[in-house]
Each structure stands twice: as C-alpha cells, then as structure tokens.
Design an enzyme around this catalytic site. Structure first.
Site: not given
Length: 545
Positions: A17, A21, A142, A149-151, A382, A386, A517, A519
C-alpha cells in the site's frame, strides 16, 4: 520484423500500500504525453483466480474492464491516468497462471513432461507479459505484493528472465520503497530501502531507479546516500512524498526530471511531455473556486477503497467544474425514518452507490425517498437504481410487498429479479453473461445503452442516441412494471436488449438511476457525463438555496 517492446518493471519493498500503482500510472502518463504508445499490466501473486469473488473488506473495489474482466483496483488507476481502456490481458494472478498451466497439462500440451515452477509457471508469466505488450512502445509491469513474499518469487524470476532475454536497453526495473520518518529521532531512515534492495539483488535483480515513498521531501544528501548504498545513479533516486492529490504525482516526477534517466536507460529519444491540461486540472483539485456537498450513502463507508472508482470520478467532475465536492459519508445501516431529515438536510445532492446483499437496504431507500420528495438531486448507481424503483413502487404506485428477489425471494411484487429470469424469457443471445463457479450469473463488461430522445440522460450525454458503459450485477429491473412507472411520472430513459438501463423523474431538478457503473469509464481529463451531470446539478442546487 516487429519492433521490440520495451519494459519497465515496477516492484515494491518494505510494506504494501505504498502506491506502486499510482507510481506506475504516473510514469505511464508522462510517457504517453511524450507521444509514446503505452500499456500497463498488474501481476498479482495471490492465488485467487481473480478479485471477482473476493470480499471488498479483503480486496477493496473490483474494477471491471470493457471485456468483462473482474480485475484489481489498480487497473482503475491505470485507466484514469492513461485515458486508455484496458482488458483481461492487463491483469493476472498466480491462480490464473496455475489454472492455465494445469489446463494445458490436462490436455497433454506438455507431452507428459514433469511440470515445474521453472520453466512452466515462469514461462507462462513471461508469455502473458509479452502478450500485453504487443504493438506498444513500452509496457509497464507492476508486480503486486512486496519483495520477500514467497508467493511473489515466480513473478520476480519471470521479469529477471525477460530482462535477460530482451537485453538491457529494452528493460529496466524501478523499485518503490519506504523511507520512514522516525519522530522520536527526528530523522528519515534509509535502512528499510537498503534491505529491500538487498532482497531484490539476492534473486538477481538490481534496480535501475528507486522511488522513495515518505511523509516529507528528501534532501540531496539523503538521496545521494540511497544512490550510493543501492548502486543506482544519483539522478535515479526519485522522491514521492505525501501529496494532497494522487494526480500531483506525475507533475512531481516531471519536476524531478524522471524521464531523463528513463530515456537514457531505455535508449529513447528526448522525452518532452505536454502536461498543460493535466496541470490545470490538478490546480482546480487543490484550490477550486466553488464548493458543494453530497451525501454518499453506502454500507462500506469504513472501507472507502470499496468505492475507489466512484470517489475518483467525483474528483474528476469537481476538477472539470472547478468545484470542491465534499462527501458526507452516510452509513445506510444507521438511516431510518426518524433521522433521515436531520442527516440529509444540509446536502446538495444524494448518491446511492452499488453493492450486493441486504444489509443497509432500508436506509438507502429512506435516503432515496428523501431526495425524491424534497427535490434534491439524486444519482443511483446499479443497486441505487434498483432501490429507486422499489421506493417508487412502494410509495407512489402503492404496490404491496414490493422488493427485490435478492432480499426477499418470494415477494408479492418482484420489482427486481434475477438475471436468469430475463434470459429464460428473452433468450441467451440477447445478453452476454458470465457464469460464476459459485453458481451466480453476472452481467459484466461494456454494453451499449439506447438513450430516450430529449431525456435527462440523453442531455447529460450531449444529445447522443447511445452510450456505452460497464456493468457488474446479477439482478435486473422487472419489465412487467414498466407501464405502471411511466403512467405515474417515472421515465425509462435508457434501455439495452429490452432491459431497463436508466430511469428518471419528470418533475425533478435531477433524479437519475442507472443500472451501469459510470465511474468505471471516468478519467481526469474526460469525466463521465452521468457523474458530471449529477455534480453540476448539485452545484446549481447549492447556489439556489
């Protein structure tokens, strides 16, 4: 022979975090503004096949592409910064890689060979990266997670191998890391950066550039220390200090001349980006001349990442209208008939966002009723559309037990019903869907919506006859009640394959519900018309008070 795509790999260290990105998207924006053909890819090491079945509490928002891929929320940042529509090729996970390799093994593609992480898993990752970069000058990749990290090891091995394959002038690695400020010592510390770079080196990757996330600016001495200890050139240490807006980051990078070392490493011509429009919009984000307040009614308000694209689209609209949009976060579980007037009395507009599940529904309906009866600009997205239909059916049409089958499967008046019911009635060919392994049918990706002439919806789209927007939902408005709505003043202003896509009220300042959506297609330089129209109506409402 096609031209070799160049690659920029972005890795992260110390902790997650930090904004890989945003950094990747910012670099992409500068390169695209310099006239290069850019694409960007997110490789996620977690084992889930995609974020589609992950809880918003776990993962934040699920971002949907035109082709119906459910992807990481970072793809939203990529699209918003680059003003490019991406696809399922721009995001993949460990789960998707392993699924593909296992499927090939079951088909016999490997001719009975032993399947291993190297070369098969790593090879699959490399091929997916190459595919995403086809036809582009530069592909930014990215790598999700944190070095160590192992993964993440197969992904790091893949970019190491690909860099060796394409050569040094065709690939570079940018490492984003934390330079923490230790308050009691009154110092910024570089050791975490040195350790994360050391971790990268142990697996054979030496970064070419380091981006330092910090609470404050780094002085020249500190930057030189990082360059020396981490083995990069002095002009390749870039700071990324906390900013008022993420849209300032490309401008901050440009001010630090980030493109000069990138051009040198990748053997590019001099890069001169045109960021004048971007700079103007950012100034209006930071110091706008106007102000308005809207109520954002939802049930994930403690985890605002769940609404990331929507909150960003509101920022886009505000910047283009030179207005600061203040969000009053309203927990729909805490709204009832006794307090709704008090909660919403000071807002200029009401927004009810999408979502799944019964929790907080009645509070959202109360907020919609307030907006309808008090002539307050309303936008329902959305689920928000409704619920506007349900509220209208209950309080205007006076239909008993009007509800959605999502919340009450055997309700007397199913205003909203399962998408399977529509398919059964109208045939599979009219609607593209995705069948989840969990058993649910989802309507995903971009669809064309026909706009009713001279409607509010057509107006916000500049008089267009159609608009293409993205969907992510399992339930549809039941067309059985269409004539009842229209007789009572509710307009069906958008349709697609006989589906109700948008509704609005005739005698209202601005009351609009959309099944799609909006956005997902909003960009800083190109705000979505639906969001822009709603914010504009809220501004006008504020001025009329």
């Amino acid at each position: 022979m096609s031209k070799q795509t160049k690659y920029i790999f972005v890795t992260g260290g110390v902790l997650s975090s930090l904004g890989k990105g945003i950094a990747a998207a910012s670099i992409g924006t500068l390169l695209k503004s310099s006239g290069l053909k850019i694409s960007i890819l997110k490789a996620d090491p977690y084992i889930n096949v995609d974020p589609g079945t992950m809880s918003p509490l776990e993962h934040g928002e699920v971002f949907v592409t035109d082709d119906g891929a459910e992807t990481d929320l970072d793809l939203g940042h990529y699209e918003r910064f680059l003003d490019e529509s991406l696809s399922q090729d721009n995001n993949f996970t460990t789960g998707r890689v392993y699924s593909s390799v296992i499927e090939k093994e079951r088909r016999g593609d490997y001719l009975g060979k032993t399947i291993q992480v190297i070369p098969h898993i790593v090879g699959e990752i490399v091929e997916r990266i190459k595919r995403a970069g086809e036809g582009k000058d530069i592909l930014i990749v990215e790598i999700g997670g944190t070095v160590g990290d192992i993964e993440g090891l197969p992904f790091l091995e893949a970019i190491r191998a690909l860099r060796t394959e394409v050569g040094r002038k065709n690939a570079m690695t940018i490492h984003l890391t934390l330079v923490p400020y230790i308050k009691v010592a009154g110092e910024l510390k570089t050791k975490p950066t040195q350790h994360s770079v050391g971790e990268l080196r142990r697996i054979g990757i030496s970064p070419d550039m380091i981006i330092c996330r910090s609470e404050m600016a780094l002085n020249r001495e500190l930057k030189d220390k990082i360059a020396l200890s981490c083995g990069v050139e002095k002009n390749c240490v870039i700071e990324s200090a906390d900013s008022q807006s993420i849209y300032q980051i490309p401008l901050s990078f440009l001010k630090q001349d980030i493109l000069t070392p990138i051009a040198e490493i990748l053997a590019l011509n001099e890069l001169k980006p045109d960021m004048a429009t971007w700079d103007s919009l950012v100034k209006r984000i930071i110091a706008p001349t106007g102000e308005t307040t809207i109520a954002f009614v939802g049930k994930y308000i403690d985890l605002k990442e769940s609404y990331k694209s929507l909150t960003e689209s509101i920022i886009h609209a505000g910047a283009n209208l030179d207005t600061r949009v203040n969000l009053k976060w309203v927990d729909s579980e805490k709204v009832d008939s006794e307090n709704v007037d008090e909660i919403l009395k000071d807002v200029d507009g009401v927004l009810v966002a999408g979502g799944f599940g019964e929790r907080g529904i009645e509070g959202k309906i109360m907020a919609i009723k307030y907006a309808r009866e008090n002539n307050v600009p309303y936008l329902g997205i959305c689920l928000g559309m409704q619920l506007a239909l349900i509220e209208f059916a209950r309080n205007v049409l006076k239909l008993p037990n009007a509800n959605s089958v999502e919340f009450e499967p055997n309700c007397e008046n199913p205003i909203i019903y399962l998408i399977d019911s529509f398919i059964d009635a109208h045939g599979e060919k009219q609607i593209r869907t995705h069948k989840s392994p969990l058993g649910g049918t989802m309507r995903l990706g971009a669809y064309e919506c026909e706009l009713k002439p001279k409607s509010l919806l057509a107006g916000v789209y500049g008089g267009a006859k159609t608009a293409t927007e993205r969907h992510r939902h399992r339930f549809e408005a039941n067309p059985k009640y269409k004539s009842d709505y229209e007789k009572s003043g509710l307009v069906i202003s958008g349709t697609s394959s006989n589906l109700i896509e948008a509704i609005e009220l005739k005698e209202h300042k601005f009351f609009l519900g959309v099944q799609f959506h909006p956005e997902f297609t909003s960009r800083l330089t190109k705000p979505n018309p639906t969001i822009l129209g709603f914010i504009d109506a809220s501004i006008k409402n504020a001025k009329s008070k």
